[in-house]
Design a protein around this motif. Structure first.
Motif, mmCIF file in Angstrom:
data_model
loop_
_atom_site.group_PDB
_atom_site.id
_atom_site.type_symbol
_atom_site.label_atom_id
_atom_site.label_comp_id
_atom_site.label_asym_id
_atom_site.label_seq_id
_atom_site.Cartn_x
_atom_site.Cartn_y
_atom_site.Cartn_z
ATOM 1 N N ALA A 155 0.812 -1.226 0.000
ATOM 2 C CA ALA A 155 0.000 0.000 0.000
ATOM 3 C C ALA A 155 0.843 1.272 0.000
ATOM 4 N N PHE A 156 2.143 1.150 0.321
ATOM 5 C CA PHE A 156 3.008 2.346 0.297
ATOM 6 C C PHE A 156 3.323 2.795 -1.126
ATOM 7 N N PHE A 157 2.986 1.957 -2.098
ATOM 8 C CA PHE A 157 3.413 2.239 -3.476
ATOM 9 C C PHE A 157 2.222 2.499 -4.400
ATOM 10 N N ARG A 158 1.255 3.220 -3.876
ATOM 11 C CA ARG A 158 0.060 3.545 -4.643
ATOM 12 C C ARG A 158 0.412 4.370 -5.885
ATOM 13 N N ASP A 159 -0.072 3.904 -7.044
ATOM 14 C CA ASP A 159 0.128 4.574 -8.342
ATOM 15 C C ASP A 159 1.601 4.686 -8.732
ATOM 16 N N GLU A 160 2.421 3.807 -8.187
ATOM 17 C CA GLU A 160 3.844 3.831 -8.545
ATOM 18 C C GLU A 160 4.201 2.595 -9.378
ATOM 19 N N GLU A 161 5.409 2.623 -9.974
ATOM 20 C CA GLU A 161 5.867 1.477 -10.754
ATOM 21 C C GLU A 161 6.717 0.578 -9.870
ATOM 22 N N ILE A 162 6.368 -0.700 -9.878
ATOM 23 C CA ILE A 162 6.974 -1.655 -8.955
ATOM 24 C C ILE A 162 7.565 -2.809 -9.753
#
Ligand code: NAP
Length: 324
Positions: A155-162
């Motif tokens: 959840a810390f990486f909302r709308d990010e590229e992982i």
């Protein structure tokens, strides 16, 4: 029955003086099932569940392949159910780690936070922990941009590229789970053959937010003052390098058994997995093992639970034969 069996539950401050029939080290499906069976066998078991009780399933989202849950169930929810079920029959649980053991004589000694506990039989169910890649730049980003637990940190990486590293069920599961938050998830795998089950591979491969890149290994993590920015990937076939951008990375390349606290007192294989000598008993008579700490082949919640049951029955029979 057993002379030591009759003892009803003892007060906290007296606990370490009592010799228990059984101490179970580790929770998770193997430990809780061993706890359920030994409690129902009136063995008055004591469990050291660890500071992070519940094991790997506490870090798993949906469990769809444990029989009895037609709609699937969350890993943590299932572990809480198993714990409550075992406690209902009298399993006593300490949520702390075991520091060391002494299996050189009986009763066996188990040390936790400086306190000593004694038991005639021990069942080890400590499972396994995530392996890290160990490449340049990883230490500084551990618990920041790089994690081994999507359910904890996704959840810390909302709308990010992982990116997700690995080609097994864990990698597929984490990648699929992370699509809930990420704008894009790229699975990086070092070859083009996948250990993942077909159903989990296809679910990930067919997801519109997931891209799978094969023949790529992480050579180095890249970061700046704000955190992770990407990685240098290497093609293992020719050593060519490729840069990828990402602000989050999840490593899902397998696990190693948690047996270090045994300090070589129980026989293990080269990777540290415990070895069964007779049924679920280790090379130390009276010390049993179940679940991922011993299983290099199946590693499923249901097989761990089954082994926990087997170890409890073996311990009960062994106590009956050896404690009269
Ligand atoms: P795994 O099946 O052992 O897969 C590990 C993956 O990581 C492999 O693809 C491996 O590549 C790769 N890998 C290992 N070391 C690496 C390194 N240093 N660099 C790059 N890649 C590396 O482990 P897992 O996925 O954690 O699964 C373990 C067990 O749990 C399996 O039995 C699995 O079925 C089970 N599980 C089940 C579920 C579920 O059913 N819901 C979910 C998760 C896990 P290679 O193939 O090239 O060796």
């Amino acid at each position: 029955m057993f002379s030591r069996l009759k003892g009803c539950r003892v007060r906290r401050q007296d606990m370490s003086n009592e010799v228990r029939n059984v101490i179970i080290i580790g929770s998770g499906p193997a430990g809780y099932t061993a706890g359920l069976y030994t409690a129902r066998a009136m063995l008055n078991p004591l469990m050291f569940a660890g500071y992070m009780s519940g094991g790997q399933l506490m870090l798993t989202s949906d469990v769809e392949n444990f029989p009895g849950y037609p709609q699937g169930i969350g890993g943590p929810e299932m572990m809480m159910d198993l714990r409550a079920q075992a406690e209902r029959f009298g399993l006593e649980i300490q949520d702390r780690n075991v520091g060391s053991v002494d299996f050189s004589q009986r009763p066996f000694k188990v040390e936790s936070e400086g306190e000593e506990f004694y038991a005639d039989a021990v069942i080890i169910c400590t499972g396994a922990e995530a392996i890290w890649l160990g490449v340049e730049g990883e230490e500084a980003q551990k618990g920041r941009g790089i994690s081994t637990c999507a359910t904890c940190d996704g959840a810390f990486f909302r709308d990010e590229e992982i990116i997700v590293i690995g080609g097994g069920d864990s990698a597929m599961e984490e990648a699929t789970f992370l699509t809930r938050f990420a704008s894009k998830v790229t699975v990086i795998h070092r070859r083009d053959v996948f250990r993942a089950s077909k159903v989990m591979y296809e679910r990930a491969a067919n997801h519109p937010k997931i891209e799978i890149q094969t023949f790529r290994s992480v050579k180095k993590w890249l970061s700046d003052d704000n955190g992770l920015t990407g990685a240098i990937l290497e093609d293992p076939r020719d050593g060519s390098e490729h840069e990828i951008s990402c602000t989050g990375a999840f490593i899902a390349i397998g696990h190693k058994p948690i047996t270090q606290f045994l300090e070589g007192q129980v026989e293990t294989d080269d990777e540290g997995y415990l070895i069964h000598s007779e049924h679920t008993m280790t090379n130390v008579a009276g010390v049993f093992a179940a679940g991922d700490v011993v299983d290099t082949r199946y590693r499923q919640a249901i097989t761990a639970a089954g082994q926990g049951c087997a170890a409890a029955i073996d311990a009960e029979r062994w106590l009956e034969d050896n404690l009269h």
